[in-house]
Design an enzyme around this catalytic site. Structure first.
Site, PDB file in Angstrom:
ATOM      1  N   GLY A  39      40.515  43.078  44.586  1.00 45.08           N
ATOM      2  CA  GLY A  39      41.339  42.247  43.877  1.00 45.08           C
ATOM      3  C   GLY A  39      42.284  42.948  42.912  1.00 45.08           C
ATOM      4  N   ILE A  42      41.596  45.040  39.726  1.00 42.65           N
ATOM      5  CA  ILE A  42      40.592  45.959  40.149  1.00 42.65           C
ATOM      6  C   ILE A  42      41.157  47.152  40.980  1.00 42.65           C
ATOM      7  CG2 ILE A  42      38.371  46.101  41.607  1.00 42.65           C
ATOM      8  CD1 ILE A  42      37.378  43.531  40.146  1.00 42.65           C
ATOM      9  N   ARG A  90      33.809  35.855  45.264  1.00 45.12           N
ATOM     10  CA  ARG A  90      34.067  35.697  46.782  1.00 45.12           C
ATOM     11  C   ARG A  90      33.822  37.097  47.335  1.00 45.12           C
ATOM     12  NH1 ARG A  90      40.202  36.401  47.619  1.00 45.12           N
ATOM     13  NH2 ARG A  90      40.532  37.768  46.049  1.00 45.12           N
ATOM     14  N   ASN A 187      57.990  41.915  45.063  1.00 42.21           N
ATOM     15  CA  ASN A 187      58.391  42.248  46.111  1.00 42.21           C
ATOM     16  C   ASN A 187      59.828  41.447  46.694  1.00 42.21           C
ATOM     17  OD1 ASN A 187      57.441  40.134  47.650  1.00 42.21           O
ATOM     18  ND2 ASN A 187      55.457  40.996  48.381  1.00 42.21           N
ATOM     19  N   ASP A 256      49.242  47.466  44.546  1.00 45.28           N
ATOM     20  CA  ASP A 256      48.476  48.182  43.455  1.00 45.28           C
ATOM     21  C   ASP A 256      48.604  49.494  42.968  1.00 45.28           C
ATOM     22  OD1 ASP A 256      47.613  45.454  43.022  1.00 45.28           O
ATOM     23  OD2 ASP A 256      46.137  45.361  44.430  1.00 45.28           O
TER      24      ASP A 256
END
Ligand SMILES: Nc1ncnc2c1ncn2[C@@H]1O[C@H](COP(=O)(O)OP(=O)(O)OP(=O)(O)O)[C@@H](O)[C@H]1O
Ligand SMILES: [Mg+2]
Length: 317
Positions: A39, A42, A90, A187, A256
């Site tokens: 995620g 995270i 999930r 992006n 990330d």
């Protein structure tokens, strides 16, 4: 000292396995799976940790899978602030077909988040944030949470005089772009959506970013360009950093890792031109490894030194 707080609204457990041939209507014998905490926010927290930094990882979690997510992050010594939810966290599945080396990625929808739950996350942020902190929100929104959730988060950051860094897409990005943002990392496709255009040429990119900054309350815009690196634009400077060519394994987590590198650079007090260089170095470092491993500091530092040596930065006003 300023702290980094990450926010993950739609976390997941990423389960990866391999199988020799994916064929229908037969039992596929998979290898022992591996499990990773995943995620947007995270991943940013995990990458920050790999770069030698610390952050408070705030996320929604529920059910046995939510407990397992906490355990996975505990094992990595990542400080956590969990917002409990009734739904179960999930689990995504990635299966590599070893006969073709192709990876099939199955993403599940996140559990619905009830109003009492997202309100509780906002309250927690309000308590945790202090003046000068960096609040990094990354990732899409799960069902039932209002599409202006990141806008609400931005208001809290503004109230607490914290710096809001956002990396998201879709309607959540459109809504949040109306609020105060310290640094936005779209992006090219996300920037196109923000500017209402379906594609952006090299010649159009800079004027579009300038136009965006004129019309929005955003201090720093970093447009990531995949293998072409990134473009940093503020009111006073424009810096393009091309990405080094590396042996590429997987682009998962590149965005990330890039955000993690940039926020660490800010914590170290570096100028913005170095921040975007280190961001590109960390994003590219993430592409050198398979799957969910994110960037490794040694690779990122070497790439950063190479970028600096090449001095490929074109700075203009
Ligand atoms: N093919 C590549 N070669 C070298 N570097 C890359 C490549 N793809 C991505 N990167 C690095 O990672 C950074 C972020 O990548 P990208 O622009 O693809 O972000 P993104 O689309 O937000 O990614 P994500 O899918 O992780 O959200 C780039 O600025 C670059 O430094
Ligand atoms: Mg991205």
């Amino acid at each position: 000292m300023a702290r980094i707080i990450t926010l993950t609204v739609n976390p997941a457990i990423d389960k990866s396995t391999a199988v020799a041939g994916i064929v229908p209507n037969t039992k596929l014998r998979c290898t022992e799976p591996t499990y990773d905490a995943g995620g947007g926010g995270i991943n940013v927290s995990r990458a920050i940790h790999k770069l030698g930094g610390t952050s408070l990882c705030t996320y929604f979690a529920g059910g046995p899978s939510g407990d397992y997510l906490k355990q996975l992050l505990n094992e990595q010594n990542i400080e956590q602030a969990v917002v409990s939810i009734a739904g179960w966290t999930r689990e995504n599945l990635a299966v590599t077909d070893t006969t073709t080396n192709q990876q099939y990625r199955f993403g599940m929808p996140g559990p619905p988040i009830r109003e009492i739950e997202w309100q509780s996350a906002l309250k927690q942020l309000e308590i945790q944030l202090n003046k000068g902190d960096y609040l990094v929100a990354s990732g899409k929104l799960p069902p039932q949470i209002p599409e202006d959730f990141y806008e609400k988060v931005s208001h809290i950051a503004e109230k607490k005089e914290a710096r809001f860094i956002l990396d998201t897409s879709g309607e959540a990005l459109m809504k949040a772009s109306k609020s105060k943002i310290y640094m936005l990392k779209p992006n090219l496709a996300e920037l196109g959506a923000l500017c209402g255009v379906s594609s952006i040429t090299d010649l159009e990119l800079k004027p579009l970013t300038k136009q965006f900054l004129k019309n929005h309350d955003c201090e720093i815009l970093v447009v990531s360009l995949g293998p072409k690196g990134a473009l940093l634009v503020t009111k006073n400077e424009t810096v393009h950093v091309p990405a080094p060519v590396v042996h590429q394994k997987s682009t998962i987590g590149a965005g990330d890792s890039m955000v993690a590198g940039m926020v660490m650079s800010l914590i170290w007090g570096k100028p913005l031109s170095d921040m975007v260089r280190y961001g590109v170095a960390c994003g590219t470092a993430a592409t050198m490894h398979h799957g969910t491993q994110l960037c490794i500091k040694e690779d990122a530092d070497k790439l950063y030194e190479w970028i600096k040596e090449q001095n490929p930065i074109l700075e203009t006003n």
